[in-house]
Write a protein that holds these residues in place. Structure first.
Motif, mmCIF file in Angstrom:
data_model
loop_
_atom_site.group_PDB
_atom_site.id
_atom_site.type_symbol
_atom_site.label_atom_id
_atom_site.label_comp_id
_atom_site.label_asym_id
_atom_site.label_seq_id
_atom_site.Cartn_x
_atom_site.Cartn_y
_atom_site.Cartn_z
ATOM 1 N N ASN A 58 0.802 -1.161 0.118
ATOM 2 C CA ASN A 58 -0.148 -0.180 -0.055
ATOM 3 C C ASN A 58 0.731 1.188 0.036
ATOM 4 O OD1 ASN A 58 -1.842 2.169 0.782
ATOM 5 N ND2 ASN A 58 -3.193 0.540 1.300
ATOM 6 N N GLY A 59 0.688 2.122 -0.833
ATOM 7 C CA GLY A 59 1.619 3.246 -1.126
ATOM 8 C C GLY A 59 1.576 4.243 -0.079
ATOM 9 N N LEU A 60 0.603 4.196 1.046
ATOM 10 C CA LEU A 60 0.634 5.001 1.855
ATOM 11 C C LEU A 60 1.947 4.992 2.793
ATOM 12 C CD1 LEU A 60 -3.049 5.193 2.715
ATOM 13 C CD2 LEU A 60 -2.046 6.628 1.224
ATOM 14 N N SER A 61 2.081 3.706 2.831
ATOM 15 C CA SER A 61 3.426 3.434 3.878
ATOM 16 C C SER A 61 4.733 3.780 3.349
ATOM 17 C CB SER A 61 3.385 2.086 4.124
ATOM 18 O OG SER A 61 3.709 1.012 3.096
ATOM 19 N N GLN A 62 4.794 4.314 2.011
ATOM 20 C CA GLN A 62 6.046 4.781 1.276
ATOM 21 C C GLN A 62 6.242 6.446 1.403
ATOM 22 O OE1 GLN A 62 7.833 2.093 0.068
ATOM 23 N NE2 GLN A 62 6.071 1.049 0.964
ATOM 24 N N PHE A 63 5.333 6.912 2.149
ATOM 25 C CA PHE A 63 5.486 8.328 2.243
ATOM 26 C C PHE A 63 5.626 8.851 3.552
ATOM 27 C CE2 PHE A 63 3.159 7.427 -1.707
ATOM 28 C CZ PHE A 63 3.904 8.330 -2.626
ATOM 29 N N LYS A 64 6.373 10.101 3.717
ATOM 30 C CA LYS A 64 6.788 10.412 4.820
ATOM 31 C C LYS A 64 5.322 10.973 5.766
ATOM 32 C CE LYS A 64 9.275 13.960 7.496
ATOM 33 N NZ LYS A 64 10.161 15.205 7.624
ATOM 34 N N ASP A 65 4.255 11.339 5.029
ATOM 35 C CA ASP A 65 3.215 11.515 5.557
ATOM 36 C C ASP A 65 2.153 11.776 4.460
ATOM 37 O OD1 ASP A 65 2.893 14.456 4.540
ATOM 38 O OD2 ASP A 65 4.627 14.795 5.891
ATOM 39 N N TYR A 66 0.849 11.640 4.467
ATOM 40 C CA TYR A 66 -0.025 11.470 3.519
ATOM 41 C C TYR A 66 -1.294 12.178 3.961
ATOM 42 C CZ TYR A 66 -1.521 7.330 5.866
ATOM 43 O OH TYR A 66 -1.605 6.529 6.915
ATOM 44 N N GLN A 67 -2.189 12.343 2.949
ATOM 45 C CA GLN A 67 -3.596 12.950 3.490
ATOM 46 C C GLN A 67 -4.421 12.716 1.988
ATOM 47 O OE1 GLN A 67 -4.246 17.330 3.755
ATOM 48 N NE2 GLN A 67 -2.060 17.226 3.790
ATOM 49 N N TYR A 68 -5.825 12.138 2.471
ATOM 50 C CA TYR A 68 -6.690 12.143 1.327
ATOM 51 C C TYR A 68 -8.225 11.991 1.634
ATOM 52 C CZ TYR A 68 -7.044 7.082 3.166
ATOM 53 O OH TYR A 68 -6.978 6.235 3.884
ATOM 54 N N GLU A 69 -9.144 12.215 0.803
ATOM 55 C CA GLU A 69 -10.443 12.320 1.384
ATOM 56 C C GLU A 69 -11.047 11.061 0.920
ATOM 57 O OE1 GLU A 69 -12.828 15.404 -0.368
ATOM 58 O OE2 GLU A 69 -11.730 16.811 0.802
ATOM 59 N N GLU A 70 -12.312 10.559 1.712
ATOM 60 C CA GLU A 70 -12.804 8.960 1.823
ATOM 61 C C GLU A 70 -14.351 9.368 1.725
ATOM 62 O OE1 GLU A 70 -13.248 5.098 4.258
ATOM 63 O OE2 GLU A 70 -11.696 6.340 4.372
ATOM 64 N N TYR A 71 -14.947 9.073 0.556
ATOM 65 C CA TYR A 71 -16.553 8.954 0.482
ATOM 66 C C TYR A 71 -16.911 7.878 0.651
ATOM 67 C CZ TYR A 71 -21.189 9.564 -1.611
ATOM 68 O OH TYR A 71 -22.632 9.406 -1.779
ATOM 69 N N GLU A 72 -17.869 7.620 1.533
ATOM 70 C CA GLU A 72 -18.508 6.564 1.777
ATOM 71 C C GLU A 72 -20.145 6.467 1.977
ATOM 72 O OE1 GLU A 72 -17.202 3.498 5.422
ATOM 73 O OE2 GLU A 72 -18.988 4.919 6.186
ATOM 74 N N LYS A 73 -20.850 5.503 1.284
ATOM 75 C CA LYS A 73 -22.021 5.456 1.155
ATOM 76 C C LYS A 73 -22.543 3.898 1.556
ATOM 77 C CE LYS A 73 -22.759 5.482 -3.655
ATOM 78 N NZ LYS A 73 -23.439 5.827 -5.014
ATOM 79 N N ILE A 74 -23.478 3.813 2.307
ATOM 80 C CA ILE A 74 -23.864 2.377 2.802
ATOM 81 C C ILE A 74 -25.418 2.588 2.656
ATOM 82 C CG2 ILE A 74 -24.054 0.831 4.762
ATOM 83 C CD1 ILE A 74 -21.567 2.000 5.806
ATOM 84 N N GLU A 75 -25.987 1.222 2.413
ATOM 85 C CA GLU A 75 -27.794 1.188 1.926
ATOM 86 C C GLU A 75 -27.837 -0.369 2.479
ATOM 87 O OE1 GLU A 75 -31.000 1.014 -1.882
ATOM 88 O OE2 GLU A 75 -28.645 1.649 -2.121
ATOM 89 N N LEU A 76 -29.049 -0.011 2.935
ATOM 90 C CA LEU A 76 -29.609 -1.347 3.539
ATOM 91 C C LEU A 76 -31.051 -1.715 2.601
ATOM 92 C CD1 LEU A 76 -29.126 -1.680 7.366
ATOM 93 C CD2 LEU A 76 -27.658 -2.552 5.443
ATOM 94 N N ASP A 77 -31.219 -2.802 2.050
ATOM 95 C CA ASP A 77 -32.513 -3.007 1.449
ATOM 96 C C ASP A 77 -33.101 -4.110 1.959
ATOM 97 O OD1 ASP A 77 -31.754 -0.846 -0.080
ATOM 98 O OD2 ASP A 77 -31.241 -1.906 -1.918
ATOM 99 N N LEU A 78 -34.422 -4.335 1.951
ATOM 100 C CA LEU A 78 -35.153 -5.523 2.090
ATOM 101 C C LEU A 78 -35.476 -6.169 0.709
ATOM 102 C CD1 LEU A 78 -37.874 -4.638 4.965
ATOM 103 C CD2 LEU A 78 -35.671 -5.754 5.213
ATOM 104 N N ALA A 79 -34.908 -7.518 0.403
ATOM 105 C CA ALA A 79 -35.134 -7.729 -1.121
ATOM 106 C C ALA A 79 -35.933 -8.926 -1.168
ATOM 107 C CB ALA A 79 -33.432 -8.060 -1.035
ATOM 108 N N ASN A 80 -36.149 -9.250 -2.368
ATOM 109 C CA ASN A 80 -37.076 -10.497 -2.790
ATOM 110 C C ASN A 80 -38.478 -10.289 -1.987
ATOM 111 O OD1 ASN A 80 -34.996 -11.614 -4.206
ATOM 112 N ND2 ASN A 80 -34.087 -12.209 -2.602
ATOM 113 N N LEU A 81 -38.967 -9.135 -1.983
ATOM 114 C CA LEU A 81 -40.451 -9.046 -1.696
ATOM 115 C C LEU A 81 -41.121 -9.164 -3.039
ATOM 116 C CD1 LEU A 81 -39.877 -5.769 0.352
ATOM 117 C CD2 LEU A 81 -39.851 -8.191 1.165
ATOM 118 N N ASP A 82 -42.054 -10.409 -3.107
ATOM 119 C CA ASP A 82 -42.909 -10.501 -4.216
ATOM 120 C C ASP A 82 -44.007 -9.980 -4.248
ATOM 121 O OD1 ASP A 82 -44.925 -12.068 -2.735
ATOM 122 O OD2 ASP A 82 -43.101 -13.854 -2.680
#
Length: 760
Positions: free
Chosen positions: A59-83
C-alpha cells in the motif's frame, strides 16, 4: 408474516453482521471449462501470477513520510425479494405508498425496498516518520432510514473489513479466505486466462479463477493485471453458492486500484455487497442486502504534517456540526446517488410517522439491545438477566434500569434489584459513571451492591458493580453448587486513556465477604489465633489494558466496539490495605491477562488465552486465586469445563487455553455430513499453580485446599458448531474430557456443554 415482522427480523440480524447479492451476475451465466489435467506450470495464468508475486506491491501510503486523502462512503440497506403477492396483504392498506420506492429486481416482480442509507465524508491523515500516527476526521454525515443513529451506521460499517488483495489470506467476517493472488492460490483455485481487456486505458491480462472445492470457504471472480508492471488494476470477488457462513447467503467485492509506480498501489474505489437472511440460503429468500461504496480521492503526500494535525479529537456521526444540507452534498458527493439511494430519503419522510412502523422499530431496539427505552431517558432491562437459579436463592428474579438519552451520553446511572424465592432476600446494585473528557475518556464512577456471587468463576475479574455472575444467575447446572458468597461491596474508580486503545484504571474497593451457605461451604479463616466467618477487605486495584488495533464507535461513557482481531493485554496490580475501614489484611497481588485471535490462512481461526498471577502474601480462601471451574451446562469463556468451583486454589498460577475453529474444513470431506454445513472445533486447556502451606493453615473451612502443583491439570475435547436449520445456525455443542486428577472428590471425567454463538 407481516412486512414489519420481516423488517424487524432482518434488521435485528444487522446488529450482528450484514449481507448482499451480486452485481456481476454474468459470472453465474458463464460456463467455465478448465482442464483439470493441466499442470500448474503449464497454465499460462501461472506465469503471469509468478510475475505478480515477484513484484508484490505494498500500500503506497506506507511509502511516504506523510499523506492525506478524502474518503467518501455510502452504505445502503435494502429488504430484498419481496414478491407481488406479499405487497398486496391487508397490512399495507395505510403504508402501500412505500412500494413506489421499491426497485424491480427481475421479471418475476421481485422487489427490493431501501430502508436505510448513510453518507459520510472523511479526511484521512497519516505519518510514518519519525513516528507512525493516523487520524480520521469526519467532514460530513447524512443518514435516513429505520434509525438514523450511530448504532445502525456503526453496525453496517462493522460488517466490512479492510482487505489487501496482495495478502495471502483475506479476512471476511473474521474468517480467513485464500486470496486469489496468494502464493499458494493454485492449491485452492483453478485459473483460466481469458482475452485481454483495457481497464482505465491500461492493457490488462484477464484471469478468471474458481474454487477447486465448492463446499469449503471459497470464492471466484476475475483478476485484471496490467501487462506493463503486473499490478492488479481491478479484482472481483464473489462467494460460492455453497458458502458456509452463518446468516450470509452471498457476498461480492469489487476492488479498483491506482498504480502510480512499480512498487506501490493506492486504493481507488471499493464496492461491496452482502446478502443475509434468516429464511434460508435460497437466492430468492426474503433477505437484507447491505451495499457499501468507498471512493478514495485527493491524495496529497509529503506535506510535513505537524503533531497538531494528529491531536486527538473524538467525533461521532451524530455531532450536529457534521450534519450538512443538500446543497453541500450536491457539491461534495463523489458520485451521483442511484435511484434507490435517493428513494430512502424520500420514503422515510413519509414513513416515519406511521404507527405500525414505529412499533416495528421499537421491537427491534428492545431485542437487539436487551433494554426497553421509555421517555427517551430510561432503559429498563437487561431483559436477558431476569431469570436465574442457584442453591442459595432458588429461583431468582432480577430487574433493572439505566439512564439512556443517547448513545453518546457522558454520564450514566444504573441499578438493579433481585429477589430469591428460597432465601427470601432482596439484593441490589447501583452504579454512577461520569466522563469528563471525551478525547482521553477521563471517567469517574462510584457504586455499591449487596448480592450472592460466585467468586470462583474468574481469575482476572471485572471490578465493575453491574457485572453479572453466570454461576449464581444461570439456570442449568451440573450437580449442586454450594460455593456461593454473600458480598457487600462499595467502590469508586477513575479511568483515563492517555493513548489510543490504552486504558489506565484505578479502583478503590471495600468489600465484606462471607459464605452464602455456611453449613455446606465455609470461608472461615484464622487471624491472630481467632476464627472469623466474615472477611473485610479494602484494596486498591491498578489496571493497565491495551487493545492495539481495536476499533470503537461513539464517544459516550459506553462505547460500541467493532468486531476485529485485536488482542487484549491486561496487567493488574492489587494492594490490600490493612486497617482501612476495618480491613483484615495487607497484601499484594500481580496478575496478567492476554487474549489473541489469529487467522491461520484457510485453516480456520485460533483463539489463544493466557493468564498468570502471584500473591506475595499468605491469604485466606476468600482472597485467593481460584482456577475457574464451570458447573453449568453452558459454554463459558476462560473457564475449565470439568473443574468444580474451588477445586484448585493457588497463590501463584498460569493457565493456557487454545481453541481452534476449523470452519468445516474437515467435515466437508465427509459425504452426506457435509450437507449439514457443520463446523468442527478443537480445544485444549491447562493450569499449573502452587499454594503456600501457610495459606492452607490459615483457612478454617471444611474443604481441602490444593493446587495443580505436581503436574499441570489439563482437559481437552472437540465441539460441533454451526448447528441449526436453514440460514440460522447458532448452536454449539462441546464434548470435554478430563486428562488427570481423576482421583479428586467428585471429579468429572466427561462433560457436555452447549451454548449459542451469534457470529458468522
Amino acid at each position: 408474516m407481516s412486512f414489519f415482522r420481516i423488517a424487524f427480523l432482518s434488521l435485528l440480524l444487522c446488529s450482528i453482521f450484514s449481507y448482499s447479492q451480486t452485481r456481476e451476475t454474468a459470472i453465474d451465466e458463464v460456463q467455465i471449462k478448465i482442464s483439470k489435467n493441466l499442470k500448474k506450470k503449464d497454465n499460462p495464468a501461472y506465469k503471469i501470477l509468478q510475475e505478480v508475486w515477484k513484484r508484490k506491491k505494498s500500500n503506497g501510503l506506507s511509502q511516504f513520510k506523510d499523506y492525506q486523502y478524502e474518503e467518501y462512503e455510502k452504505i445502503e440497506l435494502d429488504l430484498a425479494n419481496l414478491d407481488s403477492a406479499f405487497t398486496h396483504k391487508k397490512i399495507f392498506n395505510k403504508v402501500d405508498f412505500i412500494f413506489k420506492y421499491a426497485d424491480t429486481l427481475d421479471q418475476k416482480n421481485q422487489l427490493s425496498l431501501p430502508v436505510y442509507f448513510n453518507e459520510t465524508l472523511y479526511k484521512n491523515y497519516g505519518r510514518t516518520d519519525p513516528s507512525k500516527k493516523e487520524k480520521r476526521e469526519i467532514l460530513a454525515n447524512k443518514s435516513s432510514g429505520l434509525t438514523s443513529s450511530d448504532a445502525m451506521a456503526n453496525t453496517a460499517k462493522n460488517l466490512y473489513k479492510e482487505i489487501d488483495i496482495y495478502d495471502n489470506v483475506l479476512n471476511f467476517f473474521n474468517i480467513g479466505f485464500t486470496s486469489p493472488i496468494a502464493t499458494d492460490g493454485f492449491s485452492a483455485y483453478d485459473y483460466q486466462l481469458l482475452e485481454d481487456e483495457f481497464i482505465y486505458d491500461t492493457d490488462c491480462y484477464r484471469i478468471r479463477y474458481s474454487p477447486k472445492r465448492k463446499d469449503v470457504l471459497s470464492m471466484y471472480g476475475v483478476l485484471y493485471i496490467a501487462k506493463d508492471n503486473y499490478a492488479v488494476v481491478r479484482a472481483t470477488i464473489k462467494s460460492s453458492k455453497q458458502i458456509n457462513v452463518n446468516f450470509v447467503n452471498s457476498f461480492y467485492y469489487e476492488l479498483e486500484f491506482d498504480n502510480p509506480n512499480d512498487s506501490i498501489f493506492l486504493p481507488k474505489k471499493n464496492y461491496q455487497e452482502i446478502q443475509m437472511s434468516v429464511f434460508g440460503k435460497k437466492e430468492k429468500s426474503k433477505s437484507v442486502i447491505a451495499k457499501k461504496t468507498v471512493i478514495f480521492s485527493d491524495y496529497v503526500f509529503n506535506q510535513n504534517l505537524s503533531d497538531a494535525v494528529f491531536d486527538q479529537k473524538v467525533t461521532s456521526l451524530t455531532d450536529e456540526e457534521f450534519i450538512k444540507d443538500d446543497e453541500y452534498w450536491q457539491k461534495n458527493r463523489k458520485e451521483e446517488l442511484s435511484k434507490s439511494e435517493a428513494n430512502v430519503y424520500n420514503m422515510m419522510d413519509e414513513l416515519k410517522d406511521v404507527p405500525q412502523f414505529k412499533k416495528a422499530v421499537k421491537i427491534y431496539e428492545v431485542v437487539s439491545s436487551g433494554y426497553y427505552n421509555a421517555f427517551n431517558a430510561i432503559d429498563f432491562g437487561d431483559i436477558y438477566s431476569v431469570i436465574g437459579f442457584n442453591e442459595v436463592e432458588g429461583f431468582r428474579l432480577r430487574v433493572g434500569a439505566r439512564t439512556y438519552f443517547s448513545a453518546n451520553d457522558s454520564w450514566r446511572a444504573a441499578f438493579y434489584t433481585a429477589y430469591g424465592f428460597k432465601d427470601d432476600q432482596i439484593k441490589y446494585g447501583f452504579e454512577f459513571r461520569k466522563m469528563f473528557n471525551r478525547d482521553n475518556r477521563f471517567t469517574l464512577g462510584v457504586g455499591t451492591r449487596r448480592d450472592i456471587l460466585q467468586l470462583g468463576s474468574q481469575l482476572t475479574a471485572d471490578e465493575g458493580i453491574m457485572t453479572r455472575s453466570f454461576a449464581s444467575s444461570g439456570v442449568l447446572n451440573s450437580g449442586d453448587n454450594f460455593y456461593l458468597s454473600s458480598v457487600n461491596q462499595t467502590s469508586a474508580f477513575a479511568a483515563i486513556d492517555p493513548f489510543k486503545n490504552f486504558t489506565v484504571r484505578l479502583d478503590a474497593t471495600n468489600q465484606t465477604t462471607k459464605s452464602a451457605l455456611p453449613e455446606k461451604f465455609s470461608l472461615d479463616f484464622y487471624k491472630n489465633n481467632a476464627r472469623y466467618s466474615e472477611l473485610n477487605d479494602s484494596k486498591l486495584v491498578l489496571s493497565l489494558t491495551a487493545r492495539p488495533g481495536a476499533v470503537f464507535s461513539q464517544y459516550g461513557v459506553d462505547r460500541y466496539e467493532h468486531s476485529t482481531l485485536a488482542p487484549t493485554i491486561m496487567l493488574k496490580y492489587t494492594q490490600g490495605l490493612n486497617g482501612v475501614f476495618g480491613s483484615d489484611f495487607n497484601y499484594s497481588k500481580l496478575q496478567m491477562y492476554y487474549f489473541q485471535p489469529i487467522l491461520l490462512k484457510s485453516f480456520g481461526r485460533l483463539l489463544l488465552n493466557v493468564e498468570a498471577g502471584k500473591n506475595f502474601n499468605k491469604l485466606p480462601l476468600a482472597l485467593q486465586n481460584i482456577i475457574p471451574g464451570n458447573q453449568s451446562y453452558n459454554l463459558m469463556p476462560n473457564t475449565f469445563a470439568l473443574l468444580n468451583y474451588y477445586e484448585f486454589v493457588a497463590d501463584q498460577y498460569v493457565t493456557f487455553q487454545a481453541e481452534h475453529h476449523f470452519n468445516g474444513k474437515i467435515l466437508s470431506y465427509i459425504p452426506l455430513v457435509k450437507k449439514l454445513k457443520l463446523r468442527e472445533v478443537a480445544f485444549y486447556r491447562t493450569a499449573l499453580g502452587s499454594l503456600m502451606e501457610r495459606s492452607i493453615l490459615m483457612n478454617a473451612g471444611n474443604q481441602k485446599l490444593m493446587a495443580p502443583e505436581k503436574k499441570p491439570y489439563y482437559e481437552y475435547g472437540f465441539g460441533i458448531e454451526n448447528i441449526g436449520f436453514g440460514n440460522v445456525r447458532i448452536l454449539r455443542v462441546d464434548f470435554n474430557w478430563r486428562g488427570n486428577y481423576l482421583e479428586n472428590p467428585e471429579a468429572r471425567k466427561f462433560g457436555i456443554k452447549f451454548g449459542f454463538q451469534y457470529y458468522f
